[in-house]
Design an enzyme around this catalytic site. Structure first.
Site, PDB file in Angstrom:
ATOM      1  N   GLU A  56      89.010 152.317  40.788  1.00 55.72           N
ATOM      2  CA  GLU A  56      90.059 152.120  41.773  1.00 55.72           C
ATOM      3  C   GLU A  56      90.963 153.341  41.696  1.00 55.72           C
ATOM      4  O   GLU A  56      91.675 153.541  40.720  1.00 55.72           O
ATOM      5  CB  GLU A  56      90.848 150.848  41.480  1.00 55.72           C
ATOM      6  CG  GLU A  56      89.961 149.614  41.522  1.00 55.72           C
ATOM      7  CD  GLU A  56      90.708 148.331  41.852  1.00 55.72           C
ATOM      8  OE1 GLU A  56      91.951 148.335  41.772  1.00 55.72           O
ATOM      9  OE2 GLU A  56      90.036 147.351  42.189  1.00 55.72           O
TER      10      GLU A  56
ATOM     11  N   CYS B  78      99.266 159.015  35.657  1.00 56.12           N
ATOM     12  CA  CYS B  78      98.993 159.096  37.099  1.00 56.12           C
ATOM     13  C   CYS B  78      99.523 160.433  37.617  1.00 56.12           C
ATOM     14  O   CYS B  78     100.501 160.962  37.073  1.00 56.12           O
ATOM     15  CB  CYS B  78      99.676 157.944  37.840  1.00 56.12           C
ATOM     16  SG  CYS B  78      99.310 157.944  39.620  1.00 56.12           S
TER      17      CYS B  78
ATOM     18  N   CYS C 160     104.892 151.495  42.954  1.00 55.43           N
ATOM     19  CA  CYS C 160     103.981 151.087  41.883  1.00 55.43           C
ATOM     20  C   CYS C 160     104.589 149.969  41.028  1.00 55.43           C
ATOM     21  O   CYS C 160     105.754 150.017  40.655  1.00 55.43           O
ATOM     22  CB  CYS C 160     103.678 152.289  40.996  1.00 55.43           C
ATOM     23  SG  CYS C 160     102.413 151.957  39.761  1.00 55.43           S
ATOM     24  N   ASP C 161     103.772 148.977  40.697  1.00 56.70           N
ATOM     25  CA  ASP C 161     104.239 147.894  39.826  1.00 56.70           C
ATOM     26  C   ASP C 161     103.431 147.839  38.526  1.00 56.70           C
ATOM     27  O   ASP C 161     103.381 146.812  37.866  1.00 56.70           O
ATOM     28  CB  ASP C 161     104.156 146.545  40.557  1.00 56.70           C
ATOM     29  CG  ASP C 161     102.734 146.193  40.982  1.00 56.70           C
ATOM     30  OD1 ASP C 161     101.818 147.004  40.735  1.00 56.70           O
ATOM     31  OD2 ASP C 161     102.533 145.104  41.547  1.00 56.70           O
ATOM     32  N   THR C 162     102.798 148.958  38.160  1.00 54.21           N
ATOM     33  CA  THR C 162     101.908 148.976  36.995  1.00 54.21           C
ATOM     34  C   THR C 162     102.496 149.817  35.874  1.00 54.21           C
ATOM     35  O   THR C 162     102.991 150.914  36.120  1.00 54.21           O
ATOM     36  CB  THR C 162     100.543 149.569  37.400  1.00 54.21           C
ATOM     37  OG1 THR C 162     100.017 148.817  38.478  1.00 54.21           O
ATOM     38  CG2 THR C 162      99.564 149.528  36.227  1.00 54.21           C
TER      39      THR C 162
ATOM     40  N   CYS D  41     104.365 158.432  45.125  1.00 58.74           N
ATOM     41  CA  CYS D  41     104.076 157.000  45.241  1.00 58.74           C
ATOM     42  C   CYS D  41     105.245 156.233  44.619  1.00 58.74           C
ATOM     43  O   CYS D  41     105.508 156.360  43.430  1.00 58.74           O
ATOM     44  CB  CYS D  41     102.769 156.683  44.519  1.00 58.74           C
ATOM     45  SG  CYS D  41     102.240 154.975  44.700  1.00 58.74           S
TER      46      CYS D  41
ATOM     47  N   HIS E  18      94.599 137.198  41.821  1.00 57.25           N
ATOM     48  CA  HIS E  18      94.807 137.031  40.369  1.00 57.25           C
ATOM     49  C   HIS E  18      96.251 136.621  40.080  1.00 57.25           C
ATOM     50  O   HIS E  18      96.516 135.880  39.142  1.00 57.25           O
ATOM     51  CB  HIS E  18      94.446 138.317  39.635  1.00 57.25           C
ATOM     52  CG  HIS E  18      95.155 139.542  40.140  1.00 57.25           C
ATOM     53  ND1 HIS E  18      94.958 140.047  41.406  1.00 57.25           N
ATOM     54  CD2 HIS E  18      96.062 140.356  39.550  1.00 57.25           C
ATOM     55  CE1 HIS E  18      95.716 141.119  41.572  1.00 57.25           C
ATOM     56  NE2 HIS E  18      96.408 141.326  40.465  1.00 57.25           N
TER      57      HIS E  18
ATOM     58  N   PHE F 182      88.744 145.195  32.929  1.00 55.19           N
ATOM     59  CA  PHE F 182      89.628 146.234  33.466  1.00 55.19           C
ATOM     60  C   PHE F 182      89.953 147.210  32.340  1.00 55.19           C
ATOM     61  O   PHE F 182      90.416 146.807  31.275  1.00 55.19           O
ATOM     62  CB  PHE F 182      90.918 145.625  34.033  1.00 55.19           C
ATOM     63  CG  PHE F 182      90.808 145.250  35.490  1.00 55.19           C
ATOM     64  CD1 PHE F 182      89.937 144.245  35.892  1.00 55.19           C
ATOM     65  CD2 PHE F 182      91.553 145.902  36.451  1.00 55.19           C
ATOM     66  CE1 PHE F 182      89.808 143.907  37.238  1.00 55.19           C
ATOM     67  CE2 PHE F 182      91.442 145.572  37.791  1.00 55.19           C
ATOM     68  CZ  PHE F 182      90.564 144.569  38.193  1.00 55.19           C
TER      69      PHE F 182
HETATM   70  S1  SF4 Z   1     100.249 152.686  42.606  1.00 55.47           S
HETATM   71 FE1  SF4 Z   1     100.878 153.465  40.566  1.00 55.47          FE
HETATM   72  S2  SF4 Z   1      98.978 154.070  39.597  1.00 55.47           S
HETATM   73 FE2  SF4 Z   1      98.537 153.914  41.814  1.00 55.47          FE
HETATM   74  S3  SF4 Z   1      98.911 155.970  42.650  1.00 55.47           S
HETATM   75 FE3  SF4 Z   1     100.822 154.871  42.827  1.00 55.47          FE
HETATM   76  S4  SF4 Z   1     101.963 155.444  40.937  1.00 55.47           S
HETATM   77 FE4  SF4 Z   1      99.805 155.938  40.585  1.00 55.47          FE
END
Ligand code: SF4
Length: 215
Positions: free
Chosen positions: A115, A31, A49-51, A46, A209, A25
């Site tokens: 992705e 973003c 998001c958990d990233t 969005c 995962h 990865f």
């Molecule tokens: S989930 Fe996170 S990385 Fe994906 S589009 Fe939404 S804010 Fe961006």
């Protein structure tokens, strides 16, 4: 161009059609649908998001001045054997992923997957395109290998039926994971499963995962 990369790591793909497959990865920083800062979340397109995709300080991350240097860093993570596979993710990878980088991965024997949230057209040459539409963000990339919809989302624009005519080989519903709220997450799993049972075009994608403790 200089590539800003949050982290690079080897794991098993936990979601969608390639579940269980080893992959490197490579997470780009940044973003276009959220700044990544909690103070901006409520105003973001969005919101779930958990990233962590801010900065270049993760394991293996950094600023890479050339496609060759970044491809070398990815290749260094691959163990011997098998078909090398890199998944370009983010953040939004199509803000940075370009033809020279795809070529550099291919030159090292890698299959190249992406992705994306689908708001930017994908460059030619990718081996696997996974589009995950978000909220009411305009969808630009309307074809690919798999469409993976986080479910449910608040906006009517993310009704799964809206995507069924698009040109994808596989359609997945992935239950929205609510961090710190297992009951809510369980109800999303149940509603996504019920939707797949009633609409067999769609398959359930669980984040395996997380179940086995991999990143
Ligand atoms: S989930 Fe996170 S990385 Fe994906 S589009 Fe939404 S804010 Fe961006």
């Amino acid at each position: 161009m200089t590539y800003a990369v949050k982290e690079i790591y080897l794991t098993l793909q936990g979601e969608g059609n390639h579940t269980g497959r080893a992959a490197v990865f490579m997470r780009f920083a940044g973003c276009n649908l959220w700044s990544g800062l909690e103070r901006d979340r409520e105003e973001a397109v969005c919101q779930f998001c958990d990233t962590d995709f801010i900065g270049v300080d993760g394991p293996g991350g950094g600023k890479f001045k050339t496609a060759e240097a970044l491809a070398d860093a990815v290749a260094a993570k691959w163990p011997k054997g098998g078909r090398p596979y890199v998944i370009c993710t983010g953040g939004e990878p199509l803000l940075q992923l370009d033809a020279p980088l795809i070529d550099a991965f291919h030159a090292r024997g890698f299959e190249v997957g992406v992705e994306t949230n689908g708001t930017i057209a994908a460059p030619a040459g990718l081996d696997w395109i996974c589009v995950s539409p978000k909220a009411d963000a305009p969808l630009v990339q309307t074809s690919g290998n798999e469409l993976k919809l986080v479910y449910p989302q608040k906006q009517a624009e993310t009704d799964p039926a809206r995507f069924e005519q698009l040109s994808f080989e596989h359609f997945y519903l992935q239950p929205l994971d609510v961090i710190g709220d297992p009951e809510q997450t369980a109800s999303h799993v149940a509603s996504a499963a019920a939707y797949c049972l009633a609409h067999p075009l769609w398959r359930l994608s669980t984040q395996t995962h997380k179940l086995i403790g991999l990143p």
